[in-house]
Write a protein that holds these residues in place. Structure first.
Motif, PDB file in Angstrom:
ATOM      1  N   LEU A  41      -7.658   1.076   5.643  1.00 32.19           N
ATOM      2  CA  LEU A  41      -7.981   0.776   4.299  1.00 32.19           C
ATOM      3  C   LEU A  41      -9.358   1.504   4.047  1.00 32.19           C
ATOM      4  O   LEU A  41     -10.041   1.732   4.806  1.00 32.19           O
ATOM      5  CB  LEU A  41      -8.356  -0.501   4.012  1.00 32.19           C
ATOM      6  CG  LEU A  41      -6.983  -1.550   3.985  1.00 32.19           C
ATOM      7  CD1 LEU A  41      -7.406  -2.964   3.854  1.00 32.19           C
ATOM      8  CD2 LEU A  41      -6.050  -0.989   3.278  1.00 32.19           C
ATOM      9  N   VAL A  42      -9.443   2.181   2.943  1.00 29.87           N
ATOM     10  CA  VAL A  42     -10.645   2.949   2.578  1.00 29.87           C
ATOM     11  C   VAL A  42     -11.373   2.461   1.374  1.00 29.87           C
ATOM     12  O   VAL A  42     -10.449   2.364   0.423  1.00 29.87           O
ATOM     13  CB  VAL A  42     -10.255   4.561   2.051  1.00 29.87           C
ATOM     14  CG1 VAL A  42     -11.436   5.317   2.035  1.00 29.87           C
ATOM     15  CG2 VAL A  42      -9.707   5.120   3.581  1.00 29.87           C
ATOM     16  N   GLN A  50      -7.998   2.013  -1.258  1.00 32.40           N
ATOM     17  CA  GLN A  50      -6.582   2.667  -1.178  1.00 32.40           C
ATOM     18  C   GLN A  50      -6.352   2.420   0.331  1.00 32.40           C
ATOM     19  O   GLN A  50      -7.069   2.386   1.184  1.00 32.40           O
ATOM     20  CB  GLN A  50      -6.906   4.091  -1.549  1.00 32.40           C
ATOM     21  CG  GLN A  50      -7.575   4.927  -0.479  1.00 32.40           C
ATOM     22  CD  GLN A  50      -7.884   6.361  -1.154  1.00 32.40           C
ATOM     23  OE1 GLN A  50      -8.934   6.978  -1.588  1.00 32.40           O
ATOM     24  NE2 GLN A  50      -6.812   7.249  -0.600  1.00 32.40           N
ATOM     25  N   LYS A  51      -5.063   2.485   0.291  1.00 32.56           N
ATOM     26  CA  LYS A  51      -4.384   2.645   1.687  1.00 32.56           C
ATOM     27  C   LYS A  51      -4.321   3.862   2.314  1.00 32.56           C
ATOM     28  O   LYS A  51      -4.023   4.990   1.511  1.00 32.56           O
ATOM     29  CB  LYS A  51      -3.122   2.053   1.648  1.00 32.56           C
ATOM     30  CG  LYS A  51      -2.770   0.903   2.723  1.00 32.56           C
ATOM     31  CD  LYS A  51      -1.574   0.514   2.610  1.00 32.56           C
ATOM     32  CE  LYS A  51      -1.042  -0.372   3.717  1.00 32.56           C
ATOM     33  NZ  LYS A  51       0.417  -1.201   3.457  1.00 32.56           N
ATOM     34  N   ALA A  52      -4.779   4.202   3.318  1.00 30.21           N
ATOM     35  CA  ALA A  52      -4.706   5.483   3.921  1.00 30.21           C
ATOM     36  C   ALA A  52      -3.295   5.826   4.684  1.00 30.21           C
ATOM     37  O   ALA A  52      -2.373   4.688   5.027  1.00 30.21           O
ATOM     38  CB  ALA A  52      -5.719   5.700   4.901  1.00 30.21           C
ATOM     39  N   SER A  53      -2.725   7.029   4.726  1.00 27.67           N
ATOM     40  CA  SER A  53      -1.375   7.285   5.281  1.00 27.67           C
ATOM     41  C   SER A  53      -1.717   7.506   6.817  1.00 27.67           C
ATOM     42  O   SER A  53      -2.578   7.980   7.368  1.00 27.67           O
ATOM     43  CB  SER A  53      -1.012   8.518   4.599  1.00 27.67           C
ATOM     44  OG  SER A  53       0.165   9.169   5.673  1.00 27.67           O
ATOM     45  N   VAL A  54      -0.836   6.862   7.515  1.00 29.13           N
ATOM     46  CA  VAL A  54      -1.035   6.870   9.049  1.00 29.13           C
ATOM     47  C   VAL A  54       0.484   7.231   9.617  1.00 29.13           C
ATOM     48  O   VAL A  54       1.543   6.653   9.346  1.00 29.13           O
ATOM     49  CB  VAL A  54      -0.950   5.278   9.539  1.00 29.13           C
ATOM     50  CG1 VAL A  54      -1.395   5.405  11.330  1.00 29.13           C
ATOM     51  CG2 VAL A  54      -2.606   4.789   8.799  1.00 29.13           C
ATOM     52  N   VAL A  55       0.421   8.362  10.471  1.00 30.50           N
ATOM     53  CA  VAL A  55       1.612   9.038  11.020  1.00 30.50           C
ATOM     54  C   VAL A  55       1.676   8.871  12.505  1.00 30.50           C
ATOM     55  O   VAL A  55       0.559   8.982  12.994  1.00 30.50           O
ATOM     56  CB  VAL A  55       1.476  10.374  10.434  1.00 30.50           C
ATOM     57  CG1 VAL A  55       2.860  11.020  11.294  1.00 30.50           C
ATOM     58  CG2 VAL A  55       1.638  10.511   9.146  1.00 30.50           C
TER      59      VAL A  55
END
Length: 85
Positions: A41-42, A50-55
């Motif tokens: 989370l940022v 906002q939620k960050a994208s995690v790959v």
């Protein structure tokens, strides 16, 4: 586990910020496989979140990216099953 990369220390509004989480076991050794569900989370200076994208890179590392919408110092929190990084 640990996190490193340019997105943890600098960024520009509207441009992707990226960093990598490296998973480690309880003894501190690198984990050679993926499959975990990290939540990142940022928090922006105005209180928005906002939620960050995690790959999952399937090698024990996770590429994280987010695009800041507002200028200023952001706070980033990462957790795995509710346990903070």
């Amino acid at each position: 586990s640990s996190a490193a990369g340019p997105g943890l220390s600098a960024g520009q509004v509207g441009q992707a910020c990226m960093f990598v989480i490296s998973a480690r076991d309880a003894g501190g050794a690198g984990v050679g496989a993926g499959g975990e569900t990290w939540q990142v989370l940022v928090d922006a200076p105005d209180g928005s979140q906002q939620k960050a994208s995690v790959v999952d890179m399937n090698d024990g590392t996770y590429r994280v990216s987010f695009v800041p919408a507002r200028p200023g110092l952001h706070s980033i929190s990462a957790s795995l099953y509710g346990v903070p990084l």
